[in-house]
Design an enzyme around this catalytic site. Structure first.
Site, PDB file in Angstrom:
ATOM      1  N   ARG A  97       5.041  12.803 -30.320  1.00 55.31           N
ATOM      2  CA  ARG A  97       5.133  12.205 -29.147  1.00 55.31           C
ATOM      3  C   ARG A  97       3.948  12.847 -28.561  1.00 55.31           C
ATOM      4  O   ARG A  97       3.625  13.764 -27.908  1.00 55.31           O
ATOM      5  CB  ARG A  97       6.266  12.607 -28.306  1.00 55.31           C
ATOM      6  CG  ARG A  97       7.626  11.919 -28.892  1.00 55.31           C
ATOM      7  CD  ARG A  97       9.027  12.404 -28.443  1.00 55.31           C
ATOM      8  NE  ARG A  97       9.058  13.789 -29.022  1.00 55.31           N
ATOM      9  CZ  ARG A  97      10.100  14.543 -29.119  1.00 55.31           C
ATOM     10  NH1 ARG A  97      11.320  13.875 -28.048  1.00 55.31           N
ATOM     11  NH2 ARG A  97      10.446  15.585 -29.817  1.00 55.31           N
ATOM     12  N   ASP A 144       0.425  13.440 -26.359  1.00 56.90           N
ATOM     13  CA  ASP A 144       0.161  13.710 -25.008  1.00 56.90           C
ATOM     14  C   ASP A 144      -0.782  12.674 -24.365  1.00 56.90           C
ATOM     15  O   ASP A 144      -1.592  11.867 -25.109  1.00 56.90           O
ATOM     16  CB  ASP A 144      -0.426  15.025 -24.578  1.00 56.90           C
ATOM     17  CG  ASP A 144       0.515  16.033 -24.767  1.00 56.90           C
ATOM     18  OD1 ASP A 144       1.759  15.982 -24.636  1.00 56.90           O
ATOM     19  OD2 ASP A 144      -0.011  17.410 -24.948  1.00 56.90           O
ATOM     20  N   TYR A 163      -4.282  16.690 -37.799  1.00 61.29           N
ATOM     21  CA  TYR A 163      -5.003  16.414 -36.578  1.00 61.29           C
ATOM     22  C   TYR A 163      -6.458  16.593 -36.869  1.00 61.29           C
ATOM     23  O   TYR A 163      -6.672  17.584 -37.569  1.00 61.29           O
ATOM     24  CB  TYR A 163      -4.485  17.347 -35.558  1.00 61.29           C
ATOM     25  CG  TYR A 163      -3.026  16.833 -35.069  1.00 61.29           C
ATOM     26  CD1 TYR A 163      -3.007  16.159 -34.097  1.00 61.29           C
ATOM     27  CD2 TYR A 163      -1.996  17.279 -35.513  1.00 61.29           C
ATOM     28  CE1 TYR A 163      -1.941  15.553 -33.449  1.00 61.29           C
ATOM     29  CE2 TYR A 163      -0.736  16.911 -35.148  1.00 61.29           C
ATOM     30  CZ  TYR A 163      -0.583  16.074 -33.923  1.00 61.29           C
ATOM     31  OH  TYR A 163       0.526  15.793 -33.529  1.00 61.29           O
ATOM     32  N   ARG A 200      -4.793  21.719 -29.654  1.00 58.38           N
ATOM     33  CA  ARG A 200      -6.200  21.849 -28.382  1.00 58.38           C
ATOM     34  C   ARG A 200      -6.208  23.242 -27.963  1.00 58.38           C
ATOM     35  O   ARG A 200      -7.121  23.689 -27.760  1.00 58.38           O
ATOM     36  CB  ARG A 200      -5.556  20.987 -27.095  1.00 58.38           C
ATOM     37  CG  ARG A 200      -5.306  19.428 -27.787  1.00 58.38           C
ATOM     38  CD  ARG A 200      -4.853  18.875 -26.376  1.00 58.38           C
ATOM     39  NE  ARG A 200      -5.219  18.966 -25.159  1.00 58.38           N
ATOM     40  CZ  ARG A 200      -4.586  18.558 -23.987  1.00 58.38           C
ATOM     41  NH1 ARG A 200      -3.301  17.991 -23.967  1.00 58.38           N
ATOM     42  NH2 ARG A 200      -5.239  18.663 -22.800  1.00 58.38           N
TER      43      ARG A 200
END
Length: 285
Positions: free
Chosen positions: A84, A86, A144, A231
């Site tokens: 999910r 952002d 990622y 992040r």
């Protein structure tokens, strides 16, 4: 336990925190009613979306897919996603599933669905999977990338999927710091304080830093990621790159188990979910 409806969209039921045991018991009840489960591989530019998950207000990736699927299949559809993401985060290979009684061949759904989706959401593949398969319950490796545009001035064509950072960065120091973080650790320091999880222990299989011209790419793969974890990892490595933190600080940051110990949360636009590799079909363990 609340009664489970066989006609209720899949995501709604999962959103009610159905436990794993109840989920698989529920699946047995769906096998005889003509339902089949379809898996989608989804790529999207997250720039204009309020994230993946459907929300009371704002346009979301899942909301657009739900709308297009419901229109295509003539039944209410709610997809359940593996990740999910952002607001502002992109994906090359997020995975979602939904249940349907449609007679359309599973492998043809992606073609028909793409005709009804905006240009910044594209289904890369569709196929039928066992009803027991759910992408959030399977053991998997998620990958990622965080991309940084590191040059004197911004480049307009890179503005949507990179974070512009003009200060000189020591790539070797960033690589050295990254290696301290590979492995199984408590990553509470690299997790948003708003996260609600049972454990903050995760395993990073890889965390690398590479430069290609003005683009620096931080690649991370692991068995799961906490809220904002990639992040925050990127923000911390950036601080190492400019000398505000040092590679040997990483074990202390991990041990602190405090969000204030790590670096800032890098902007969402630099982050892309590259893909998900499933290690088991239904994740019963």
């Amino acid at each position: 336990m609340a009664q489970i409806s066989h006609s209720m969209p899949l995501r709604v039921q999962i959103g009610r925190h159905m436990c794993r045991k109840a989920f698989f018991k529920h699946v047995l009840g769906r096998k005889g009613n003509g339902m089949k489960r379809i898996k989608l591989v989804v790529a999207y530019d997250g720039t204009k979306y309020n994230g993946w998950q459907v929300q009371p207000s704002g346009v979301t990736v899942a909301g657009e897919i739900d709308r297009a699927l419901s229109q295509l299949l003539g039944e209410p559809i709610a997809v359940a996603g593996a990740s999910r993401t952002d607001a502002g985060v992109h994906a090359l290979g997020n995975v979602a599933v939904f249940d349907t009684k449609t007679k359309i061949p599973a492998e043809k759904i992606c073609y028909a669905l793409n005709q009804r989706l905006p240009d910044d959401i594209v289904i890369q593949d569709s196929c039928q999977v066992p009803l027991e398969f759910h992408p959030r319950y399977c053991d998997s490796v998620k990958a990622y990338q965080y991309r940084i545009l590191n040059c004197k001035f911004p480049l307009p064509l890179e503005r949507f999927d990179t974070y512009f950072y003009y200060r000189s960065l020591d790539i070797e120091k960033m690589r050295e710091a990254a290696q301290y973080l590979v492995g199984t650790h408590d990553f509470k320091s690299f997790c948003s304080v708003h996260a609600q999880v049972k454990t903050t222990v995760r395993t990073l299989y890889n965390l690398s830093v590479e430069r290609d011209g003005g683009i620096i790419t931080i690649s991370a793969s692991g068995n799961g990621f906490l809220y904002n974890m990639v992040r925050i990892l990127a923000g911390t490595l950036l601080q190492v790159g400019i000398g505000e933190k040092h590679p040997e600080d990483m074990p202390e940051i991990l041990a602190a188990c405090s969000r204030t110990a790590a670096g800032p949360t890098a902007p969402a636009r630099g982050l892309t979910l590259v893909g998900i590799q499933f290690l088991s079909s239904i994740g019963l363990s």
